[in-house]
Design an enzyme around this catalytic site. Structure first.
Site, PDB file in Angstrom:
ATOM      1  N   ARG A 246       0.851  -1.189   0.000  1.00 27.83           N
ATOM      2  CA  ARG A 246       0.000   0.000   0.000  1.00 27.83           C
ATOM      3  C   ARG A 246       0.887   1.238   0.000  1.00 27.83           C
ATOM      4  O   ARG A 246       1.985   1.226   0.532  1.00 27.83           O
ATOM      5  CB  ARG A 246      -0.923   0.005   1.221  1.00 27.83           C
ATOM      6  CG  ARG A 246      -1.886  -1.182   1.267  1.00 27.83           C
ATOM      7  CD  ARG A 246      -2.900  -1.028   2.393  1.00 27.83           C
ATOM      8  NE  ARG A 246      -3.771  -2.187   2.504  1.00 27.83           N
ATOM      9  CZ  ARG A 246      -4.868  -2.369   1.785  1.00 27.83           C
ATOM     10  NH1 ARG A 246      -5.215  -1.448   0.897  1.00 27.83           N
ATOM     11  NH2 ARG A 246      -5.610  -3.450   1.952  1.00 27.83           N
ATOM     12  N   GLY A 247       0.381   2.303  -0.588  1.00 22.84           N
ATOM     13  CA  GLY A 247       1.179   3.532  -0.640  1.00 22.84           C
ATOM     14  C   GLY A 247       2.298   3.425  -1.658  1.00 22.84           C
ATOM     15  O   GLY A 247       2.234   2.647  -2.613  1.00 22.84           O
ATOM     16  N   GLY A 273      -8.162   3.048  -4.746  1.00 21.41           N
ATOM     17  CA  GLY A 273      -6.986   3.875  -4.490  1.00 21.41           C
ATOM     18  C   GLY A 273      -5.910   3.673  -5.540  1.00 21.41           C
ATOM     19  O   GLY A 273      -5.281   4.625  -6.002  1.00 21.41           O
ATOM     20  N   THR A 300     -10.930  -5.713  -6.103  1.00 22.53           N
ATOM     21  CA  THR A 300     -11.360  -5.531  -4.731  1.00 22.53           C
ATOM     22  C   THR A 300     -12.178  -6.730  -4.303  1.00 22.53           C
ATOM     23  O   THR A 300     -13.154  -7.079  -4.963  1.00 22.53           O
ATOM     24  CB  THR A 300     -12.189  -4.246  -4.538  1.00 22.53           C
ATOM     25  OG1 THR A 300     -12.844  -4.295  -3.261  1.00 22.53           O
ATOM     26  CG2 THR A 300     -13.241  -4.099  -5.627  1.00 22.53           C
ATOM     27  N   ASP A 302     -13.997  -6.831  -1.784  1.00 24.61           N
ATOM     28  CA  ASP A 302     -15.250  -6.332  -1.208  1.00 24.61           C
ATOM     29  C   ASP A 302     -16.315  -6.024  -2.257  1.00 24.61           C
ATOM     30  O   ASP A 302     -17.455  -5.744  -1.897  1.00 24.61           O
ATOM     31  CB  ASP A 302     -14.996  -5.057  -0.399  1.00 24.61           C
ATOM     32  CG  ASP A 302     -14.205  -5.319   0.875  1.00 24.61           C
ATOM     33  OD1 ASP A 302     -14.063  -6.500   1.239  1.00 24.61           O
ATOM     34  OD2 ASP A 302     -13.737  -4.355   1.495  1.00 24.61           O
ATOM     35  N   MET A 345     -15.162 -10.050   5.461  1.00 20.32           N
ATOM     36  CA  MET A 345     -14.617  -8.808   4.932  1.00 20.32           C
ATOM     37  C   MET A 345     -15.747  -7.926   4.408  1.00 20.32           C
ATOM     38  O   MET A 345     -16.780  -8.411   3.972  1.00 20.32           O
ATOM     39  CB  MET A 345     -13.603  -9.088   3.834  1.00 20.32           C
ATOM     40  CG  MET A 345     -12.428  -9.931   4.282  1.00 20.32           C
ATOM     41  SD  MET A 345     -11.045  -9.887   3.139  1.00 20.32           S
ATOM     42  CE  MET A 345     -10.323  -8.315   3.548  1.00 20.32           C
ATOM     43  N   TYR A 458      -8.891 -13.043   6.523  1.00 18.64           N
ATOM     44  CA  TYR A 458      -7.802 -13.084   5.547  1.00 18.64           C
ATOM     45  C   TYR A 458      -7.690 -14.430   4.840  1.00 18.64           C
ATOM     46  O   TYR A 458      -7.008 -14.539   3.821  1.00 18.64           O
ATOM     47  CB  TYR A 458      -6.485 -12.720   6.241  1.00 18.64           C
ATOM     48  CG  TYR A 458      -6.474 -11.271   6.680  1.00 18.64           C
ATOM     49  CD1 TYR A 458      -6.283 -10.245   5.753  1.00 18.64           C
ATOM     50  CD2 TYR A 458      -6.701 -10.925   8.003  1.00 18.64           C
ATOM     51  CE1 TYR A 458      -6.312  -8.919   6.145  1.00 18.64           C
ATOM     52  CE2 TYR A 458      -6.733  -9.596   8.409  1.00 18.64           C
ATOM     53  CZ  TYR A 458      -6.532  -8.599   7.469  1.00 18.64           C
ATOM     54  OH  TYR A 458      -6.569  -7.276   7.848  1.00 18.64           O
ATOM     55  N   ILE A 460     -10.176 -15.902   3.291  1.00 20.35           N
ATOM     56  CA  ILE A 460     -10.994 -15.938   2.078  1.00 20.35           C
ATOM     57  C   ILE A 460     -10.375 -15.151   0.929  1.00 20.35           C
ATOM     58  O   ILE A 460     -10.826 -15.277  -0.208  1.00 20.35           O
ATOM     59  CB  ILE A 460     -12.426 -15.422   2.351  1.00 20.35           C
ATOM     60  CG1 ILE A 460     -12.430 -13.922   2.661  1.00 20.35           C
ATOM     61  CG2 ILE A 460     -13.079 -16.201   3.470  1.00 20.35           C
ATOM     62  CD1 ILE A 460     -13.822 -13.339   2.773  1.00 20.35           C
TER      63      ILE A 460
END
Length: 560
Positions: A246-247, A273, A300, A302, A345, A458, A460
């Protein structure tokens, strides 16, 4: 020797393709022969260098370039808090009769003039020689909404994905790279594999780099040469062979690295992002006037990316969530007053929890971020648990990780804390709600409960994708390749109403996709669990108005 087995074979096909392209160019693009050869199909395909006659139903508009293409100043490294603010080009909008709106994606010819085109080598590929009308028609678009009334405007459309008759890259000039960013998701390795194999087998591209460790890998000089042999069986493994983070987004360093390495096709796999970062990279490349195609593949677990039907890996995640729900059901029904609590999640969107609940049919209560709930009092969660235990003797509760965070926000230890992507760090609602349930029934002393808390969060997302997602990942990867080869850039590929389409970055990043709790799908979930909505009539009316205003706002943006 097979025609696609060696570099010489690729050159041979390229010469044949060039010859057939010369023959094709002498034919009228506006009059297509009904007896066109199956081996060399002749279909009108979009060539942005041509000037098509403006019609009432299809007028083309191109964004204007900024007066300067020089590098814009940057405010230093943005690794810890990614700053995606930048001057962007105006959206490309095509309007037509009866409310037709096409939200088009950028093209290399928008800012680089007189680009040469080449015949698509697929027309000489034996695997595709029997396909009828394999190349996408210039006028093909995909409607965002397909349920309309007879007097409804035609609405927003996106450019249909697929191979074009002409391409803007020769096979031997392409130097592609792939990067994965953000969290893990089932199917990441499949997408990587299919981009590499698709470039190699469909277009003869042999130079593909894997960027290790997310965006920071661009300037950390971490790369892996990718070939079909290297990626042959990676789809059978979870995670990503390239690593992720990330970032680490520093636009100037990333674009400099792309330019220094001679990369001209960038495939970026990540969530909202990551796609914001991809949009900024595209804008910087455009300002430099570089012939570099930037394509995004949305990722994603989600399923919270808007516009598209679903994200890859979602089906796998829902399927894997069944294992935890089944375990919770077994545990709960094996003891008196047993409660199985499963946390899944879903930071802002409760799609995994909702679909896993619907698929299981063993769940008695589903709690998601979009639908507030309360614990105590008439109609509250505690009252419903007591009622359900008296009726069945056991129950299963599924809670999404983002649900009920308003109850936990008072904890100063985690308030306002963010990860490197800028996401607010959530507290463990599963642990909190399990403690609250235990404390409540302990104080009431009406019944003794036996609660088991299962957290597969985590698990899944770290597994390989299932068959359905593998096919979906393949189609996404190949559609992204076709778009980049055709000169499109600054786009995300996604499934819209069952058809793959090229979607402008800003439409993917402008909002999150969330469960609409006034929609029939959430009603089906409530019907399955028999739980109360935990809403008063006034709250339900306010929520419905809020969702309607949100939909109208998005439609207004599209029209403007």
């Amino acid at each position: 020797m097979g025609p696609l087995s060696t570099d010489n074979g690729y050159k041979y096909l390229h010469i044949l393709g060039a010859c057939s392209g010369i023959l094709y160019s002498s034919l009228s693009m506006d009059y297509v022969s009904s007896s066109a050869s199956l081996i060399t199909p002749r279909f009108r395909c979009f060539d942005p260098t041509n000037t098509y006659p403006a019609t009432a139903n299809h007028r083309r508009y191109y964004s204007t370039l900024p007066s300067s293409c020089s590098r814009s100043p940057h405010g230093g490294n943005t690794t810890d808090a990614m700053d995606y603010s930048t001057t962007t080009a105006e959206p490309k909008i095509v309007t037509g009769d009866f409310g037709y709106v096409l939200e088009d994606v950028p093209h290399l010819s928008d800012y680089i003039h007189d680009l040469p085109t080449y015949p698509n080598p697929l027309q000489n590929n034996p695997a595709y020689s029997v396909v009828k009308q394999y190349f996408v028609n210039v006028d093909d678009t995909v409607a965002q909404k397909i349920v309309v009334q007879k007097d409804s405007p035609r609405g927003t459309h996106f450019r249909r994905a697929g191979p074009r008759q002409k391409v803007y890259f020769e096979f031997d000039e392409v130097h592609a790279c792939i990067v994965t960013c953000g969290g893990l998701c089932p199917g990441l390795n499949t997408v990587i594999r299919e981009i590499v194999c698709g470039l190699y087998h469909m277009y003869g591209v042999t130079r593909v780099l894997g960027i290790e460790g997310g965006y920071k890998g661009f300037y950390a000089r971490n790369t892996i040469p990718l070939t079909p042999k290297v990626v042959n069986d990676i789809h059978k493994r979870g995670g990503t062979i390239l690593g992720t983070s990330r970032g680490g987004h520093d636009t100037a360093k990333i674009v400099d690295s792309i330019q220094d390495r001679g990369i001209n096709q960038v495939y970026i796999i990540g969530g909202d992002g990551t796609q914001k970062g991809a949009s900024v990279i595209f804008e910087e490349i455009r300002r430099h006037g570089l012939k570099v195609a930037v394509a995004g593949i949305p990722k994603t677990v989600d399923n919270d990316i808007p516009v598209i039907d679903k994200s890859f890996g979602f089906d796998t995640a829902v399927e894997e969530a069944q294992r935890a729900i089944n375990a919770a059901h077994v545990e709960s029904e094996s003891v008196e007053n047993g409660i199985g609590l499963v946390k899944l999640m879903g930071r802002h969107s409760g799609f995994i929890a909702m679909y896993a609940t619907l698929a299981s049919r063993d769940v008695d209560c589903c709690l998601i971020p979009e639908s507030p709930f309360y614990l105590e009092g008439p109609g509250g969660l505690f009252e419903y648990i007591e009622k359900r235990l008296k009726e069945n003797g056991h129950m299963v509760i599924v809670v999404a990780e983002g649900a009920g965070q308003e109850f936990l926000s008072g904890n100063i230890c985690t308030i306002d804390k963010q990860d490197a992507s800028g996401n607010k760090q959530l507290q463990d609602v599963g642990f909190w709600i399990s403690k609250k349930i235990k404390d409540h029934f302990s104080k009431q002393q009406k019944m003794t409960i036996n609660l088991k808390y299962i957290d597969p969060t985590y698990m899944i997302r770290a597994i390989p994708s299932n068959a359905s997602d593998n096919v979906y990942c393949t189609l996404l990867a190949q559609s992204a390749i076709h778009g980049a080869m055709a000169g499109y850039t600054g786009f995300t590929i996604g499934l819209v109403n069952g058809r793959h389409a090229y979607i402008p970055f800003h439409r993917i990043t402008e909002r999150r996709n969330k469960v609409v709790i006034t929609d029939r799908m959430w009603a089906r979930c409530l019907s399955s669990t028999h739980q109360p909505s935990f809403f008063s009539q006034k709250q339900l009316s306010e929520k419905k108005t809020e969702e309607e205003l949100g939909e109208n706002h998005i439609e207004d943006i599209a029209v403007k």
